[in-house]
Write a protein that holds these residues in place. Sequence first.
Motif, PDB file in Angstrom:
ATOM      1  N   LYS A  59       0.820  -1.207   0.000  1.00  0.00           N
ATOM      2  CA  LYS A  59       0.000   0.000   0.000  1.00  0.00           C
ATOM      3  C   LYS A  59       0.857   1.262   0.000  1.00  0.00           C
ATOM      4  O   LYS A  59       0.362   2.353   0.271  1.00  0.00           O
ATOM      5  N   PHE A  60       2.126   1.116  -0.288  1.00  0.00           N
ATOM      6  CA  PHE A  60       3.054   2.246  -0.242  1.00  0.00           C
ATOM      7  C   PHE A  60       4.167   2.016  -1.250  1.00  0.00           C
ATOM      8  O   PHE A  60       4.318   0.910  -1.777  1.00  0.00           O
ATOM      9  N   ASP A 121       9.699   5.220   2.681  1.00  0.00           N
ATOM     10  CA  ASP A 121       9.659   6.004   3.914  1.00  0.00           C
ATOM     11  C   ASP A 121       9.068   5.131   5.015  1.00  0.00           C
ATOM     12  O   ASP A 121       7.913   4.715   4.920  1.00  0.00           O
ATOM     13  N   GLY A 122       9.854   4.857   6.024  1.00  0.00           N
ATOM     14  CA  GLY A 122       9.354   4.032   7.111  1.00  0.00           C
ATOM     15  C   GLY A 122      10.320   2.926   7.464  1.00  0.00           C
ATOM     16  O   GLY A 122      11.399   2.784   6.872  1.00  0.00           O
ATOM     17  N   GLU A 123       9.921   2.112   8.419  1.00  0.00           N
ATOM     18  CA  GLU A 123      10.780   1.058   8.928  1.00  0.00           C
ATOM     19  C   GLU A 123      10.600  -0.237   8.147  1.00  0.00           C
ATOM     20  O   GLU A 123       9.502  -0.560   7.686  1.00  0.00           O
ATOM     21  N   ARG A 124      11.690  -0.970   8.044  1.00  0.00           N
ATOM     22  CA  ARG A 124      11.669  -2.273   7.372  1.00  0.00           C
ATOM     23  C   ARG A 124      10.972  -3.305   8.258  1.00  0.00           C
ATOM     24  O   ARG A 124      11.097  -3.301   9.468  1.00  0.00           O
ATOM     25  N   TYR A 125      10.202  -4.188   7.589  1.00  0.00           N
ATOM     26  CA  TYR A 125       9.535  -5.280   8.298  1.00  0.00           C
ATOM     27  C   TYR A 125      10.013  -6.597   7.713  1.00  0.00           C
ATOM     28  O   TYR A 125      10.149  -6.744   6.501  1.00  0.00           O
TER      29      TYR A 125
END
Length: 297
Positions: A59-60, A121-125
Amino acid sequence: MSFDQLHRYLFNQAHVRGELVRLENSYQSILDSYAYPPVIQKLLGELMAATSLLTATLKFEGDIALQLQSDGPVNYAVINGTHDQKLRGVARWDESLSELPTDFSQLFQKGVLVITITPTDGERYQGMVALDKPTLAECIEGYFQQSEQLATKVILRTQQTDTSAKACGMFLQILPTSSQATITEDTGFDHLSKLTETIKDEELFALPAEDILYRLYHQEDVEVYAPADIVFKCSCSRERSANALAAVEKSELLNIVATEGAIKMNCQYCHTEYRFDEIDVHAIHAGTFAMDTQSDQ
């Protein structure tokens, strides 16, 4: 024939989404990069189709990687995919073996499937599941059941001939729209899953995508979205290789050039070779290499 495209669709009267992917040129590009034996070619095709299917669920903006690791005949296989369906991949196996097993479960010992999602943009999962089922498709289904408690159906198939290679995949998943979303009886998931399982190889590999979806779901209320094109795309470049060399001591790089004539860096995905001479080394450590490279183009 709508190959190298991903088709997304939604069942309007059920909390279920679906996807169909079919690969040819993008798949062949990976196979052309290295002399993979047939069983590894099949594995990469399934893994590539699966990665495309899962990339479409993002979704990103970002990318997703499906990586298989084990102590068995296949040590490592990975496909990376971006949110806009650019795929690349590679596999490593015990090349001392004269023959590899053809059964999926025998290719891996203590094997794991690692799924890594990296947003721009954001943290890795990162999630992980054991490769303890008969097929890659079932392992991926187990991953979603274990990590997200979402009923999921995955179909992965490949077709290899002397002149071409194709990989196809289908994906059904309950939409996590409510606390009841994981109850398959309330969503029609079991019915849709059984319909999807009736797909034949000759249909997947020969019919237009629209005909496949019509044959399977002509009695359902299905909304089909515009297809997304899929390409093989490696992110390697001479400039990125130079940036990696910038972290190495200049004297060490010059010693390599003096000994071997040039520094050679090979991309593990597309096997492109980048060469750097003494002038390049000085430019890299002076911070002028990128400017020099652009002026050469």
